[in-house]
Write a protein that holds these residues in place. Sequence first.
Motif, PDB file in Angstrom:
ATOM      1  N   GLU B 166       0.814  -1.210   0.000  1.00 23.33           N
ATOM      2  CA  GLU B 166       0.000   0.000   0.000  1.00 23.33           C
ATOM      3  C   GLU B 166       0.854   1.270   0.000  1.00 23.33           C
ATOM      4  O   GLU B 166       0.358   2.350  -0.253  1.00 23.33           O
ATOM      5  N   LYS B 167       2.132   1.099   0.269  1.00 23.15           N
ATOM      6  CA  LYS B 167       2.994   2.270   0.272  1.00 23.15           C
ATOM      7  C   LYS B 167       3.173   2.778  -1.152  1.00 23.15           C
ATOM      8  O   LYS B 167       3.498   1.997  -2.061  1.00 23.15           O
ATOM      9  N   ARG B 168       2.998   4.069  -1.350  1.00 26.07           N
ATOM     10  CA  ARG B 168       3.002   4.602  -2.713  1.00 26.07           C
ATOM     11  C   ARG B 168       4.427   4.961  -3.117  1.00 26.07           C
ATOM     12  O   ARG B 168       4.871   6.100  -2.992  1.00 26.07           O
ATOM     13  N   VAL B 169       5.132   3.966  -3.537  1.00 28.69           N
ATOM     14  CA  VAL B 169       6.480   4.178  -4.066  1.00 28.69           C
ATOM     15  C   VAL B 169       6.545   3.540  -5.454  1.00 28.69           C
ATOM     16  O   VAL B 169       5.752   2.657  -5.783  1.00 28.69           O
ATOM     17  N   LYS B 170       7.489   4.014  -6.249  1.00 30.93           N
ATOM     18  CA  LYS B 170       7.568   3.544  -7.634  1.00 30.93           C
ATOM     19  C   LYS B 170       8.000   2.082  -7.701  1.00 30.93           C
ATOM     20  O   LYS B 170       7.596   1.328  -8.564  1.00 30.93           O
ATOM     21  N   ASN B 171       8.860   1.702  -6.769  1.00 30.64           N
ATOM     22  CA  ASN B 171       9.432   0.354  -6.820  1.00 30.64           C
ATOM     23  C   ASN B 171       9.371  -0.257  -5.424  1.00 30.64           C
ATOM     24  O   ASN B 171       9.873   0.332  -4.461  1.00 30.64           O
ATOM     25  N   HIS B 172       8.772  -1.422  -5.333  1.00 35.98           N
ATOM     26  CA  HIS B 172       8.621  -2.055  -4.019  1.00 35.98           C
ATOM     27  C   HIS B 172       9.730  -3.063  -3.718  1.00 35.98           C
ATOM     28  O   HIS B 172       9.611  -3.881  -2.808  1.00 35.98           O
ATOM     29  N   THR B 173      10.777  -3.017  -4.499  1.00 37.48           N
ATOM     30  CA  THR B 173      11.921  -3.898  -4.231  1.00 37.48           C
ATOM     31  C   THR B 173      12.818  -3.259  -3.180  1.00 37.48           C
ATOM     32  O   THR B 173      13.291  -2.134  -3.381  1.00 37.48           O
ATOM     33  N   SER B 174      13.044  -3.943  -2.080  1.00 31.71           N
ATOM     34  CA  SER B 174      13.967  -3.401  -1.073  1.00 31.71           C
ATOM     35  C   SER B 174      15.385  -3.653  -1.570  1.00 31.71           C
ATOM     36  O   SER B 174      15.717  -4.784  -1.960  1.00 31.71           O
ATOM     37  N   ARG B 175      16.192  -2.619  -1.561  1.00 36.29           N
ATOM     38  CA  ARG B 175      17.476  -2.704  -2.261  1.00 36.29           C
ATOM     39  C   ARG B 175      18.654  -2.209  -1.429  1.00 36.29           C
ATOM     40  O   ARG B 175      18.474  -1.456  -0.470  1.00 36.29           O
ATOM     41  N   ALA B 176      19.814  -2.633  -1.864  1.00 34.09           N
ATOM     42  CA  ALA B 176      21.071  -2.118  -1.311  1.00 34.09           C
ATOM     43  C   ALA B 176      21.938  -1.712  -2.499  1.00 34.09           C
ATOM     44  O   ALA B 176      21.877  -2.348  -3.562  1.00 34.09           O
ATOM     45  N   TYR B 177      22.714  -0.646  -2.312  1.00 34.83           N
ATOM     46  CA  TYR B 177      23.515  -0.118  -3.415  1.00 34.83           C
ATOM     47  C   TYR B 177      24.964   0.045  -2.990  1.00 34.83           C
ATOM     48  O   TYR B 177      25.258   0.306  -1.822  1.00 34.83           O
ATOM     49  N   GLN B 178      25.798  -0.046  -3.973  1.00 33.99           N
ATOM     50  CA  GLN B 178      27.193   0.312  -3.734  1.00 33.99           C
ATOM     51  C   GLN B 178      27.783   0.855  -5.038  1.00 33.99           C
ATOM     52  O   GLN B 178      27.418   0.424  -6.138  1.00 33.99           O
ATOM     53  N   VAL B 179      28.697   1.796  -4.886  1.00 31.68           N
ATOM     54  CA  VAL B 179      29.357   2.411  -6.039  1.00 31.68           C
ATOM     55  C   VAL B 179      30.838   2.060  -5.977  1.00 31.68           C
ATOM     56  O   VAL B 179      31.482   2.229  -4.941  1.00 31.68           O
ATOM     57  N   LEU B 180      31.380   1.543  -7.076  1.00 28.15           N
ATOM     58  CA  LEU B 180      32.809   1.242  -7.139  1.00 28.15           C
ATOM     59  C   LEU B 180      33.483   2.191  -8.115  1.00 28.15           C
ATOM     60  O   LEU B 180      32.959   2.453  -9.204  1.00 28.15           O
ATOM     61  N   ASP B 181      34.624   2.683  -7.718  1.00 30.71           N
ATOM     62  CA  ASP B 181      35.424   3.568  -8.575  1.00 30.71           C
ATOM     63  C   ASP B 181      36.415   2.704  -9.354  1.00 30.71           C
ATOM     64  O   ASP B 181      37.298   2.083  -8.767  1.00 30.71           O
TER      65      ASP B 181
END
Lengths: 177, 308
Positions: B166-181
């Motif tokens: 019911e939460k109005r978010v575009k994507n309901h996938t719970s995610r984790a992110y990381q950026v590598l240089d």
Amino acid sequence: MTEFDREQHDHFLRLFMGLEESLRVFVRSLLFTHDEEREVMQEVAVVLWRKFDASMDGEAFCRWAFGVARMEALAFRRDRARDRHTFGDEVFELLSQTVLEHSDSLEAERHALDTCLQKLPEDQRQLVQTAYAPGVKIDHLAAQLGRTAMALYKTLHRIRLTLMDCTRRVLATEELT
Amino acid sequence: MNTKDPRFEIIRRSRDGNASSEELARLEAGLREDTDFREAYVRYMNLDVALSAVAKAAPLPLPTAPPQRPRWITWRPLTAAAAGIVFGMLCTSVVFGFVAQRTAVKKMPLSVFDAGLEDAKQILNDGLPSQEGQWGIDHAKVVSADGKVTPLTGLHMLRLEPIPREKRVKNHTSRAYQVLDLRSLSASAMTDNAEAEVSASFCAANSGTSSRYLIRAIALDEAPAKATKNFWSKVESDGVVSESQRFDTAPGSAGWQTFSMTLRLPPGSKTLVLIFGAVPPEDGPQPASVHYLDEVQVSLLSSETPLP
């Protein structure tokens, strides 16, 4: 990552990459499946990197790395394969010595394998590449081929022996020339 | 030791897992007492390791033509091949494969910040972080053992919280992110055929239902600070190479599952963005549940120039 960290990382990689194949053969000789070998090698790499002392030279790193590999293989067998046979300390030591003493010839045989694979009949070469592909289970492959797993194990064994003979011949020929 | 020596059979049986306890004891005795036998055993295992590397480097079907060198502008997302299961906080495995084209494939680990999610006090960025050295999350937190689930390794893991439908978010996938240089990687490592291999382990709190996980890798030709600006609007552009793979588990798949994928890295890649997620079930009676993430690993696979 700071410049210092990068330098240390590069230094580690140079040492590790120079030794990686010998370590892998050593670990493989202590364990009974490729999955076990892969898992232990990954742990070995993690431990080596975590505890890496950049002041070590190549020789010290080699001694240390083989010691870590041995401990990790022992730990794996203790924790994960309690019902299976584990080599005693003496055999561990003898195997590590053998791998190190013959590291040059073992490397040469790995290189010669390229030539020997080309000499295999096409169906045998394809069978080897399929059977050794990551994740392939011999019993499943055997079922697909309409053979028993044991028949397939023995066929692969014969191919390995053929390749061992071939790599020896290739190296002997190279020495003569 | 000649390869016709019958003692090779006991080596085969131990290698294939067919040996009895008595045979393994005989194998050990032979390894201890007979130098020739020990050398033959090591040679056999050496060949076994090399064949494994060959198959990994050149899976069937064998390529018939060398790959074309792509250019940044003409790159399109490429189909990734599922790679081997890999564990470890920073695996430093380097595999040399001697294949038909005499090409050696190297596997080099890339540093992932807190790959085992062990720092329970770290500040997690809300969403995609703008630089390396930080985890970003959507609905997740670092936890220790949680109910019946314990970390795969170490003392902590990431708990991916379900996002209520019911939460109005575009994507309901719970995610984790990381950026590598990627800018510190040497040119020799970033060959034309370089690939990033990304792996992660997931675990479902409720193994009675099926789960779907996501690993996505995105390579950009900009430095991290710039690449992460207006990131989502760039993802479909020509300067971005992206690959996403979903992994499904069947009901009853208890415990940790490790998945991996690869992404071809065009020359000039400067930033690699990684996304790991637990995808909620499609609309239906099955409620979203808690999942866990642990042991993220990234390696660079690169091919050396073929020998003449």
